[in-house]
Design an enzyme around this catalytic site. Structure first.
Site, PDB file in Angstrom:
ATOM      1  N   HIS A  11       0.890  -1.242   0.101  1.00  0.00           N
ATOM      2  CA  HIS A  11      -0.052  -0.111   0.164  1.00  0.00           C
ATOM      3  C   HIS A  11       0.678   1.095  -0.092  1.00  0.00           C
ATOM      4  O   HIS A  11       0.264   2.258   0.093  1.00  0.00           O
ATOM      5  CB  HIS A  11      -0.842  -0.073   1.320  1.00  0.00           C
ATOM      6  N   LYS A  68       3.269   4.514  -0.870  1.00  0.00           N
ATOM      7  CA  LYS A  68       3.201   5.400  -1.957  1.00  0.00           C
ATOM      8  C   LYS A  68       4.292   6.614  -1.733  1.00  0.00           C
ATOM      9  O   LYS A  68       4.319   6.958  -0.772  1.00  0.00           O
ATOM     10  CB  LYS A  68       1.907   6.348  -1.906  1.00  0.00           C
ATOM     11  N   ASP A  82      16.020  11.794  -8.459  1.00  0.00           N
ATOM     12  CA  ASP A  82      17.489  11.943  -8.183  1.00  0.00           C
ATOM     13  C   ASP A  82      17.942  12.032  -6.969  1.00  0.00           C
ATOM     14  O   ASP A  82      19.114  12.338  -6.421  1.00  0.00           O
ATOM     15  CB  ASP A  82      17.992  13.279  -8.843  1.00  0.00           C
ATOM     16  N   HIS A 130      -9.369  11.260   2.537  1.00  0.00           N
ATOM     17  CA  HIS A 130      -8.551  10.175   2.290  1.00  0.00           C
ATOM     18  C   HIS A 130      -7.135  10.442   2.961  1.00  0.00           C
ATOM     19  O   HIS A 130      -6.341   9.507   2.684  1.00  0.00           O
ATOM     20  CB  HIS A 130      -8.367  10.285   0.658  1.00  0.00           C
ATOM     21  N   LYS A 190      -4.289  10.641   5.475  1.00  0.00           N
ATOM     22  CA  LYS A 190      -3.836   9.610   6.871  1.00  0.00           C
ATOM     23  C   LYS A 190      -2.696  10.431   7.516  1.00  0.00           C
ATOM     24  O   LYS A 190      -1.558  10.336   6.835  1.00  0.00           O
ATOM     25  CB  LYS A 190      -3.364   8.320   6.208  1.00  0.00           C
ATOM     26  N   ASP A 193       0.439  16.528  20.379  1.00  0.00           N
ATOM     27  CA  ASP A 193       0.844  17.719  20.950  1.00  0.00           C
ATOM     28  C   ASP A 193       1.241  18.823  20.257  1.00  0.00           C
ATOM     29  O   ASP A 193       2.025  19.779  20.586  1.00  0.00           O
ATOM     30  CB  ASP A 193       1.856  17.371  22.009  1.00  0.00           C
TER      31      ASP A 193
END
Length: 521
Positions: free
Chosen positions: A171, A173, A178, A413, A415, A420
């Site tokens: 999952h 991403k 470079d 979507h 996440k 704090d």
């Protein structure tokens, strides 16, 4: 269902089980190992960022990408400025407008001599082997498929028989150029992630980063790229080699990108905020200590992987050290008994715990909502504050979902965890059993009050004007009910059941919550 139809159904089911059970992959013996280049300081990006990093040698620079147009243009501009390498790792790369535009940018970079490594999970690739083989035919592009399905048998059969193997997915991403700049976050490559359709309201978050954290992302990428579960496309489909040339594929791509919708979207990209900031030399990085948290790819091969090699174990100490305030953005939120207790204990200790997730009306994966809904009362009882997105997904949008777990359209979507208001984690990790146990994930933990406060302000704004606030009420007889506070047509309103849903939707979710499927959510 009559006896004949029942027998027919059972026969088909048995065939699928047998077909899936016989599935085996070809030997992955031809793929060679390769690694990210370490000395890229003489590239255009290397020279530019060496100047920016003066005075920040031990920290990394970050730019949050909350806007979809900015998020796509950041990737496009990175590709356009690549001199040596591009490494792209994604759960899904859709075959839609932004997917084609993304492919166009990669091909242009490869034509300039940039070496590309493209690593994709196999969940969304059914029927697309020919296109991938065509791209891999470019001398400067290598394509590998992670944890692939067998090409000789039914995918459905493999899913039915492959729990603990093909049901576990990469999952992750990330997009790195470079070994100087990277983007990590919640977005796959597809229209719903980059504001390519104005009819879809959408909330997501990536971090663009420069500095030491980039090489940590590259180390993780190399682990996946060189893992035995990463199959070159020509190993899976040798019959497709040279079936369609790169030039033929390029011609088809060019034809696909002449539509009016593409021209309109390109104009929107050209006017995006990040382009204006770059043109006016106003793009500013926020500096802070960054650390990549990631699962080792061997997590997909065994449930017995060393806990130190799992993202959830790396993240736990940060969550336990929260003293005052914890914010959680999680589109798919299934805390389970253990997570519910941990969050409840934090709340009872004096930490203000607030969670933003999707409502039943805004989620496109109802079965996940079923896993979440049964923990709402316990969380609220412990003092945890729950907020659910106040948006509605139509039946047509739900039909457009990708893969067995869907894609979030008109819904949350992003996440992210904010601790704090001093530290922030941004990545691909949902707060659910699938992310924690089944899939592999990646994210970046950043110590930065500026970034944390920016995310906290976004949380406050969304929960004030775009979300329902849940409240637990108890009557004189001790019976607990949940009510939803929110806005409708500009006016405050209270709902006694999941807003904007029907009785049958709620009934179906209630039934699903009784099934023993939580570990797969």
């Amino acid at each position: 269902m009559n006896v004949f139809r029942l027998n027919h159904f059972l026969t088909v089911l048995c065939i699928l089980f047998l077909a899936g059970g016989c599935a085996s992959l070809p030997p992955n013996t031809t793929s060679h190992k390769s690694y990210a280049l370490q000395d890229t300081t003489d590239t255009r990006l290397g020279v530019k960022y060496d100047e920016l990093k003066k005075g920040h040698s031990d920290t990394s620079g970050f730019i949050p990408l909350g806007n979809g147009l900015d998020a796509f243009m950041a990737r496009a501009l990175m590709a356009q400025n690549a001199d040596l390498t591009i490494d792209a790792q994604y759960y899904m790369i859709h075959n839609d407008l932004t997917g084609l535009l993304f492919a166009e940018q990669l091909l242009k970079a490869a034509d300039r001599g940039v070496q590309l490594r493209i690593l994709i999970d196999d969940m969304d690739l059914e029927g697309r082997d020919e296109g991938l083989s065509c791209i891999a035919g470019h001398p400067n592009i290598a394509v590998r498929i992670f944890n692939p399905f067998n090409r000789q048998t039914s995918r459905l059969g493999q899913l039915l028989t492959g729990f603990g193997s093909v049901t576990r997915r990469m999952h992750n991403k990330s997009f790195t150029v470079d070994n100087q700049i990277t983007i990590v976050g919640g977005r796959n490559i597809g229209d719903e992630y980059f504001d390519a359709d104005p009819a879809f309201a959408f909330a997501d978050l990536d971090l663009m980063a420069i500095g030491p954290v980039v090489k940590e992302v590259s180390v993780s990428f190399d682990e996946y790229w060189n893992n035995p579960m990463a199959y070159p496309i020509d190993v899976l489909r040798p019959d497709l080699t040279h079936l369609i040339t790169v030039e033929e594929g390029r011609k088809k791509l060019t034809e696909s990108l002449t539509r009016d919708s593409v021209v309109t979207y390109k104009q929107s990209l050209a006017n995006s905020g990040i382009v204006n900031l770059i043109q006016n030399n106003e793009l500013v990085y926020t500096w802070g200590q960054g650390r990549v948290l990631s699962d080792h790819p061997d997590k997909l091969a065994s449930y017995d992987v060393d806990p130190d090699n799992t993202l959830s174990s790396q993240l736990t100490p940060f969550l336990k050290d929260v003293d005052r305030d914890l914010l959680i953005f999680s589109p798919y939120f299934v805390p389970g008994k253990q997570g519910t207790k941990a969050l409840g204990d934090l709340s009872k200790s004096g930490v203000r715990v607030r969670i933003l997730t999707n409502s039943l009306a805004s989620t496109d994966v109802g079965v996940v909502h079923a896993g979440y809904a049964k923990y709402r009362r316990a969380l609220l009882r412990a003092g945890v504050e729950l907020y659910e997105m106040n948006t509605v997904i139509s039946k047509e949008q739900r039909k457009g979902k990708k893969g067995i777990h869907g894609s979030s359209k008109a819904s949350l979507h992003a996440k992210s965890f904010v601790m704090d208001r001093a530290e922030i984690f941004v990545g691909s990790l949902n707060f659910d059993p699938r992310s924690v146990v089944e899939n592999t994930e990646i994210g970046i933990m950043v110590s930065s009050e500026d970034l944390a406060n920016t995310a906290a302000k976004a949380f406050d704004h969304i929960t004030k004007v775009m979300a329902f606030r849940l409240e637990l009420q108890t009557d004189d007889e001790g019976f607990e009910t949940i009510i939803w506070h929110g806005m409708e047509n500009g006016e405050k309103r209270i709902w006694q059941a999941d807003p904007h849903t029907s009785f049958w939707q709620r009934f179906g979710i209630g039934f699903l919550s009784l099934l023993p499927i939580e570990s797969q959510l």
